[in-house]
Design a protein around this motif. Structure first.
Motif, mmCIF file in Angstrom:
data_model
loop_
_atom_site.group_PDB
_atom_site.id
_atom_site.type_symbol
_atom_site.label_atom_id
_atom_site.label_comp_id
_atom_site.label_asym_id
_atom_site.label_seq_id
_atom_site.Cartn_x
_atom_site.Cartn_y
_atom_site.Cartn_z
ATOM 1 N N THR A 186 -4.339 0.085 -3.959
ATOM 2 C CA THR A 186 -5.028 1.031 -3.854
ATOM 3 C C THR A 186 -6.344 0.719 -2.859
ATOM 4 O O THR A 186 -5.685 0.022 -1.341
ATOM 5 C CB THR A 186 -6.018 1.164 -5.216
ATOM 6 O OG1 THR A 186 -6.980 0.257 -5.123
ATOM 7 C CG2 THR A 186 -5.967 0.908 -6.352
ATOM 8 N N THR A 187 -6.258 2.157 -2.194
ATOM 9 C CA THR A 187 -6.636 2.543 -0.695
ATOM 10 C C THR A 187 -8.339 1.415 -0.633
ATOM 11 O O THR A 187 -8.341 -0.044 0.561
ATOM 12 C CB THR A 187 -7.463 3.113 0.072
ATOM 13 O OG1 THR A 187 -6.367 4.274 -0.098
ATOM 14 C CG2 THR A 187 -7.936 3.785 1.148
ATOM 15 N N TYR B 119 1.058 -1.006 0.119
ATOM 16 C CA TYR B 119 -0.096 -0.238 0.117
ATOM 17 C C TYR B 119 1.001 0.953 0.126
ATOM 18 O O TYR B 119 0.591 1.988 -0.435
ATOM 19 C CB TYR B 119 -0.686 0.300 1.111
ATOM 20 C CG TYR B 119 -1.596 0.959 1.377
ATOM 21 C CD1 TYR B 119 -2.773 1.727 0.420
ATOM 22 C CD2 TYR B 119 -1.646 1.836 1.972
ATOM 23 C CE1 TYR B 119 -3.446 2.519 0.601
ATOM 24 C CE2 TYR B 119 -1.820 2.957 2.592
ATOM 25 C CZ TYR B 119 -2.915 3.236 1.378
ATOM 26 O OH TYR B 119 -3.967 4.594 0.987
ATOM 27 N N ARG B 120 1.530 1.371 0.660
ATOM 28 C CA ARG B 120 2.798 2.068 1.049
ATOM 29 C C ARG B 120 3.522 2.629 -0.314
ATOM 30 O O ARG B 120 3.982 4.016 -0.696
ATOM 31 C CB ARG B 120 3.482 2.474 2.067
ATOM 32 C CG ARG B 120 2.789 2.230 3.741
ATOM 33 C CD ARG B 120 3.761 1.959 4.622
ATOM 34 N NE ARG B 120 4.773 3.825 4.938
ATOM 35 C CZ ARG B 120 5.787 4.033 5.175
ATOM 36 N NH1 ARG B 120 7.071 3.126 4.147
ATOM 37 N NH2 ARG B 120 6.334 5.160 4.623
ATOM 38 N N SER B 121 3.992 1.707 -0.523
ATOM 39 C CA SER B 121 4.700 1.401 -2.425
ATOM 40 C C SER B 121 3.721 1.853 -3.489
ATOM 41 O O SER B 121 3.806 1.887 -4.587
ATOM 42 C CB SER B 121 5.171 0.505 -2.886
ATOM 43 O OG SER B 121 4.160 -0.242 -3.121
ATOM 44 N N GLY B 122 2.381 2.065 -3.271
ATOM 45 C CA GLY B 122 1.458 2.420 -4.089
ATOM 46 C C GLY B 122 1.392 1.274 -4.849
ATOM 47 O O GLY B 122 0.201 1.640 -6.427
ATOM 48 N N ASP B 123 1.620 0.002 -4.932
ATOM 49 C CA ASP B 123 0.816 -0.979 -5.498
ATOM 50 C C ASP B 123 -0.481 -1.550 -5.088
ATOM 51 O O ASP B 123 -1.009 -2.677 -6.461
ATOM 52 C CB ASP B 123 1.672 -2.568 -5.047
ATOM 53 C CG ASP B 123 3.437 -2.451 -5.471
ATOM 54 O OD1 ASP B 123 3.384 -1.875 -6.606
ATOM 55 O OD2 ASP B 123 4.165 -2.955 -5.157
ATOM 56 N N GLU C 1 -10.253 7.810 2.124
ATOM 57 C CA GLU C 1 -8.965 7.807 2.217
ATOM 58 C C GLU C 1 -7.075 8.150 2.921
ATOM 59 O O GLU C 1 -6.527 7.691 3.239
ATOM 60 C CB GLU C 1 -8.253 7.755 0.793
ATOM 61 C CG GLU C 1 -9.024 6.539 -0.188
ATOM 62 C CD GLU C 1 -8.409 7.244 -1.654
ATOM 63 O OE1 GLU C 1 -7.332 7.556 -2.162
ATOM 64 O OE2 GLU C 1 -9.075 6.520 -2.943
ATOM 65 N N HIS D 203 -4.474 6.106 5.971
ATOM 66 C CA HIS D 203 -3.336 6.112 4.564
ATOM 67 C C HIS D 203 -2.579 6.715 6.433
ATOM 68 O O HIS D 203 -1.716 6.363 6.453
ATOM 69 C CB HIS D 203 -2.945 7.275 3.811
ATOM 70 C CG HIS D 203 -1.695 8.121 3.804
ATOM 71 N ND1 HIS D 203 -1.091 6.982 2.852
ATOM 72 C CD2 HIS D 203 -1.062 9.038 4.266
ATOM 73 C CE1 HIS D 203 -0.161 7.681 3.236
ATOM 74 N NE2 HIS D 203 0.351 8.972 4.481
#
Length: 96
Positions: free
Chosen positions: A25-26, A19-23, A80, A84
């Motif tokens: 989505t929320t 999630y943190r790397s953007g792989d 979101e 986050h």
């Protein structure tokens, strides 16, 4: 060769890292994390400290809604930004 299953903390931490790397989505992260925490991992194998951190994140994740109208009707739903922030709190609490 049979590989050992990764430990519960590593599995949950991997989802957080994705999630943190953007792989993820929320929406994807919340669905994945909820499934992992609820159904896939052995929570008893987590240390009390790690279990508390992962449980707190789970408690936020299960209330995620991508729909503003849901959040307007029920203020308990998370957006979101809240997810986050919850992920970042968990990340730092785990010292990853």
């Amino acid at each position: 060769m049979i590989m050992p299953e990764p430990n519960a903390g590593a599995v949950l931490a991997h989802a957080i890292m994705q999630y943190r790397s953007g792989d993820l989505t929320t929406v994807e992260f919340c669905a994945t994390y909820e499934c992992l925490y609820n159904l896939e991992i052995d929570k008893d194998s987590l240390s009390p400290v790690h279990r508390s951190i992962f449980q707190q994140l789970f408690d936020d994740v299960i209330w995620y809604s991508p729909f503003p109208e849901d959040r307007a009707r029920y203020p308990g739903y998370r957006d979101e930004i809240a997810i986050h922030l919850a992920v970042e709190r968990a990340w730092h609490a785990l010292c990853l």
